[in-house]
Design a protein around this motif. Structure first.
Motif, PDB file in Angstrom:
ATOM      1  N   ILE A 108      12.193   8.230 -10.226  1.00  0.00           N
ATOM      2  CA  ILE A 108      13.489   7.868  -9.637  1.00  0.00           C
ATOM      3  C   ILE A 108      13.312   7.606  -8.144  1.00  0.00           C
ATOM      4  O   ILE A 108      13.880   6.655  -7.587  1.00  0.00           O
ATOM      5  N   THR A 109      12.499   8.437  -7.480  1.00  0.00           N
ATOM      6  CA  THR A 109      12.238   8.255  -6.056  1.00  0.00           C
ATOM      7  C   THR A 109      11.544   6.926  -5.790  1.00  0.00           C
ATOM      8  O   THR A 109      11.757   6.293  -4.753  1.00  0.00           O
ATOM      9  N   LEU A 110      10.722   6.484  -6.737  1.00  0.00           N
ATOM     10  CA  LEU A 110      10.000   5.228  -6.574  1.00  0.00           C
ATOM     11  C   LEU A 110      10.947   4.046  -6.392  1.00  0.00           C
ATOM     12  O   LEU A 110      10.626   3.084  -5.705  1.00  0.00           O
ATOM     13  N   ARG A 111      12.123   4.110  -7.018  1.00  0.00           N
ATOM     14  CA  ARG A 111      13.097   3.022  -6.850  1.00  0.00           C
ATOM     15  C   ARG A 111      13.491   2.890  -5.380  1.00  0.00           C
ATOM     16  O   ARG A 111      13.539   1.795  -4.830  1.00  0.00           O
ATOM     17  N   THR A 112      13.790   4.033  -4.778  1.00  0.00           N
ATOM     18  CA  THR A 112      14.171   4.019  -3.369  1.00  0.00           C
ATOM     19  C   THR A 112      13.006   3.570  -2.495  1.00  0.00           C
ATOM     20  O   THR A 112      13.186   2.805  -1.543  1.00  0.00           O
ATOM     21  N   ALA A 161      12.685   0.480   0.093  1.00  0.00           N
ATOM     22  CA  ALA A 161      12.251   0.681   1.476  1.00  0.00           C
ATOM     23  C   ALA A 161      11.087  -0.242   1.819  1.00  0.00           C
ATOM     24  O   ALA A 161      11.049  -0.843   2.896  1.00  0.00           O
ATOM     25  N   ALA A 162      10.139  -0.379   0.903  1.00  0.00           N
ATOM     26  CA  ALA A 162       8.997  -1.257   1.145  1.00  0.00           C
ATOM     27  C   ALA A 162       9.438  -2.707   1.243  1.00  0.00           C
ATOM     28  O   ALA A 162       8.963  -3.465   2.098  1.00  0.00           O
ATOM     29  N   ALA A 163      10.364  -3.115   0.382  1.00  0.00           N
ATOM     30  CA  ALA A 163      10.850  -4.500   0.413  1.00  0.00           C
ATOM     31  C   ALA A 163      11.602  -4.793   1.703  1.00  0.00           C
ATOM     32  O   ALA A 163      11.511  -5.894   2.255  1.00  0.00           O
ATOM     33  N   ALA A 164      12.342  -3.807   2.212  1.00  0.00           N
ATOM     34  CA  ALA A 164      13.099  -4.010   3.451  1.00  0.00           C
ATOM     35  C   ALA A 164      12.177  -4.196   4.646  1.00  0.00           C
ATOM     36  O   ALA A 164      12.566  -4.796   5.654  1.00  0.00           O
ATOM     37  N   GLN A 165      10.936  -3.700   4.536  1.00  0.00           N
ATOM     38  CA  GLN A 165       9.993  -3.805   5.641  1.00  0.00           C
ATOM     39  C   GLN A 165       9.145  -5.074   5.567  1.00  0.00           C
ATOM     40  O   GLN A 165       8.368  -5.345   6.478  1.00  0.00           O
ATOM     41  N   LEU A 166       9.300  -5.853   4.486  1.00  0.00           N
ATOM     42  CA  LEU A 166       8.484  -7.054   4.331  1.00  0.00           C
ATOM     43  C   LEU A 166       8.746  -8.107   5.401  1.00  0.00           C
ATOM     44  O   LEU A 166       7.820  -8.544   6.088  1.00  0.00           O
ATOM     45  N   PRO A 167      10.004  -8.562   5.580  1.00  0.00           N
ATOM     46  CA  PRO A 167      10.247  -9.647   6.536  1.00  0.00           C
ATOM     47  C   PRO A 167      10.059  -9.193   7.986  1.00  0.00           C
ATOM     48  O   PRO A 167      10.282  -8.030   8.324  1.00  0.00           O
ATOM     49  N   VAL A 168       9.651 -10.131   8.816  1.00  0.00           N
ATOM     50  CA  VAL A 168       9.546  -9.867  10.248  1.00  0.00           C
ATOM     51  C   VAL A 168      10.935  -9.767  10.871  1.00  0.00           C
ATOM     52  O   VAL A 168      11.137  -9.081  11.872  1.00  0.00           O
ATOM     53  N   ALA A 169      11.915 -10.453  10.287  1.00  0.00           N
ATOM     54  CA  ALA A 169      13.276 -10.470  10.813  1.00  0.00           C
ATOM     55  C   ALA A 169      13.865  -9.062  10.836  1.00  0.00           C
ATOM     56  O   ALA A 169      13.447  -8.174  10.074  1.00  0.00           O
ATOM     57  N   SER A 170      14.840  -8.853  11.707  1.00  0.00           N
ATOM     58  CA  SER A 170      15.498  -7.551  11.824  1.00  0.00           C
ATOM     59  C   SER A 170      16.739  -7.504  10.943  1.00  0.00           C
ATOM     60  O   SER A 170      17.215  -8.525  10.447  1.00  0.00           O
ATOM     61  N   ASN A 220       0.826  -1.214   0.000  1.00  0.00           N
ATOM     62  CA  ASN A 220       0.000   0.000   0.000  1.00  0.00           C
ATOM     63  C   ASN A 220       0.856   1.258   0.000  1.00  0.00           C
ATOM     64  O   ASN A 220       0.496   2.267  -0.626  1.00  0.00           O
ATOM     65  N   SER A 221       1.997   1.200   0.698  1.00  0.00           N
ATOM     66  CA  SER A 221       2.900   2.350   0.717  1.00  0.00           C
ATOM     67  C   SER A 221       3.433   2.647  -0.676  1.00  0.00           C
ATOM     68  O   SER A 221       3.484   3.805  -1.107  1.00  0.00           O
ATOM     69  N   VAL A 222       3.828   1.597  -1.396  1.00  0.00           N
ATOM     70  CA  VAL A 222       4.314   1.781  -2.762  1.00  0.00           C
ATOM     71  C   VAL A 222       3.204   2.309  -3.660  1.00  0.00           C
ATOM     72  O   VAL A 222       3.414   3.195  -4.497  1.00  0.00           O
ATOM     73  N   LEU A 223       1.988   1.778  -3.508  1.00  0.00           N
ATOM     74  CA  LEU A 223       0.869   2.236  -4.328  1.00  0.00           C
ATOM     75  C   LEU A 223       0.555   3.707  -4.070  1.00  0.00           C
ATOM     76  O   LEU A 223       0.194   4.450  -4.998  1.00  0.00           O
ATOM     77  N   ASP A 224       0.711   4.147  -2.821  1.00  0.00           N
ATOM     78  CA  ASP A 224       0.518   5.572  -2.517  1.00  0.00           C
ATOM     79  C   ASP A 224       1.538   6.431  -3.261  1.00  0.00           C
ATOM     80  O   ASP A 224       1.199   7.492  -3.815  1.00  0.00           O
ATOM     81  N   ASP A 225       2.797   5.975  -3.272  1.00  0.00           N
ATOM     82  CA  ASP A 225       3.836   6.723  -3.983  1.00  0.00           C
ATOM     83  C   ASP A 225       3.576   6.743  -5.483  1.00  0.00           C
ATOM     84  O   ASP A 225       3.815   7.752  -6.157  1.00  0.00           O
ATOM     85  N   ILE A 226       3.084   5.626  -6.003  1.00  0.00           N
ATOM     86  CA  ILE A 226       2.759   5.559  -7.430  1.00  0.00           C
ATOM     87  C   ILE A 226       1.607   6.510  -7.745  1.00  0.00           C
ATOM     88  O   ILE A 226       1.599   7.201  -8.773  1.00  0.00           O
ATOM     89  N   HIS A 227       0.629   6.563  -6.863  1.00  0.00           N
ATOM     90  CA  HIS A 227      -0.502   7.469  -7.049  1.00  0.00           C
ATOM     91  C   HIS A 227      -0.026   8.916  -7.112  1.00  0.00           C
ATOM     92  O   HIS A 227      -0.466   9.700  -7.976  1.00  0.00           O
ATOM     93  N   ASP A 228       0.881   9.281  -6.227  1.00  0.00           N
ATOM     94  CA  ASP A 228       1.414  10.644  -6.237  1.00  0.00           C
ATOM     95  C   ASP A 228       2.176  10.928  -7.523  1.00  0.00           C
ATOM     96  O   ASP A 228       2.059  12.014  -8.112  1.00  0.00           O
TER      97      ASP A 228
END
Length: 320
Positions: free
Chosen positions: A128-132, A136-145, A106-114
């Motif tokens: 270009i910002t969407l790449r970053t 960021a969204a992928a890094a938040q996927l796993p529960v692991a730290s 949903n976070s990525v979709l919000d950025d795409i909407h903007d």
């Protein structure tokens, strides 16, 4: 061993239960019960003195074995309870992971909407910002730290593919590896880029692949091509410090993020550009020039102008 199973993160009861589960998995509990049953059947029959009675040593041995059998039975029940606890924790972890996946997408979709409402230079900057944001969204996927996610734009030089100029999020160290097809045509990364995104796998130490696990700060990773049909735009990769940190849900969710990004880039470039890029899939079949794709600057440069090769020589690599 996953984080939810690690006894060092739990109390005494967890350690006892984990030990009981380990003993059962090694068949030691079953072995104790079996040996005791045989001994109790054989010893009273064959280990007798001249008066037909069991000697004190035989009595002591059968008593000890009987106690051991009772302990083994109790430990087996404790192992059952421990297994149930672990299963419950796994279910809760999967639920938490599911919530994180939905929130990240949903976070990525919000950025795409903007970005869809931006025009001209602002639109290009948003893409270009969407790449970053994707990293960021992928890094938040796993529960692991301590998870790191990196997006590698795909460019071409002299008809060969380059994956470089990585954008990382997660752990504080940036990924610095650049993949040059001309220098490493047999690297497994190119087979990954040529294949289907769902064919990606969770790779973990000590599995043999084009990764030197001994020098990496991670022990497991998932890499997914960012594509639209046959046209590749780059690669999304996530890694984590411990084997077992990345799950099948993480793999599927990473593929979903890569597909979203691929669809957006495809819409931005349009059908004519996509048709031209589809002819650049394979090495050695493009005009011998230094034309790069529209996805960003030359991959051997950071935004501060420092070359990636300099970072590699300094031994700062964190990428796959």
């Amino acid at each position: 061993m996953s984080a939810i199973e690690a006894p060092k993160t739990r109390g005494l009861s967890w350690n006892i239960g984990y030990a009981a589960l380990w003993l059962r998995e090694k068949w030691l509990l079953t072995g104790v019960v079996g040996v005791t049953a045989v001994a109790l059947a054989v010893v009273p029959r064959y280990w007798l003195d001249a008066d037909g009675k069991m000697p004190s040593a035989a009595v002591l041995m059968t008593t000890i074995l009987g106690i051991a059998a009772a302990v083994a039975v109790i430990a087996d029940k404790v192992a059952d309870q421990q297994g149930a606890k672990i299963a419950l924790l796994q279910v809760r972890a999967e639920e938490a992971a599911g919530h994180r996946v939905v929130a990240s997408i949903n976070s990525v979709l919000d950025d795409i909407h903007d970005a869809s409402f931006a025009e001209g230079k602002a639109r290009a900057t948003s893409l270009i910002t969407l790449r970053t944001q994707l990293a960021a969204a992928a890094a938040q996927l796993p529960v692991a730290s301590a998870v790191q996610a990196t997006y590698y734009p795909l460019t071409y030089e002299g008809g060969y593919r380059i994956l470089g100029n990585p954008k990382s999020r997660g752990r504080h160290n940036e990924a610095t590896t650049v993949f040059f097809e001309k220098d490493q045509p047999e690297h497994s990364i190119w087979k990954l880029m040529d294949g289907r995104d769902m064919a990606c796998e969770i790779r973990s130490c000590p599995e043999e692949c084009d990764v030197d696990w001994h020098v990496k700060p991670y022990k497991t990773f998932i890499s997914v091509p960012v594509k639209a049909g046959a046209v590749a735009f780059g690669m999304l990769s996530i890694n984590a410090p411990n084997v077992g940190d990345l799950t099948e849900l993480d793999r599927v969710a990473t593929v979903s993020l890569a597909r979203i990004m691929g669809a957006i880039l495809a819409l931005e470039e349009g059908p004519r550009v996509l048709a031209s890029r589809s002819k650049m899939r394979n090495p050695g079949h493009t005009p011998q020039d230094s034309t790069h794709s529209s996805l960003g600057p030359h991959p051997s440069e950071n935004y501060d102008g420092v070359t990636q090769e300099t970072h590699l020589e300094a031994g700062e690599d964190e990428s796959t």
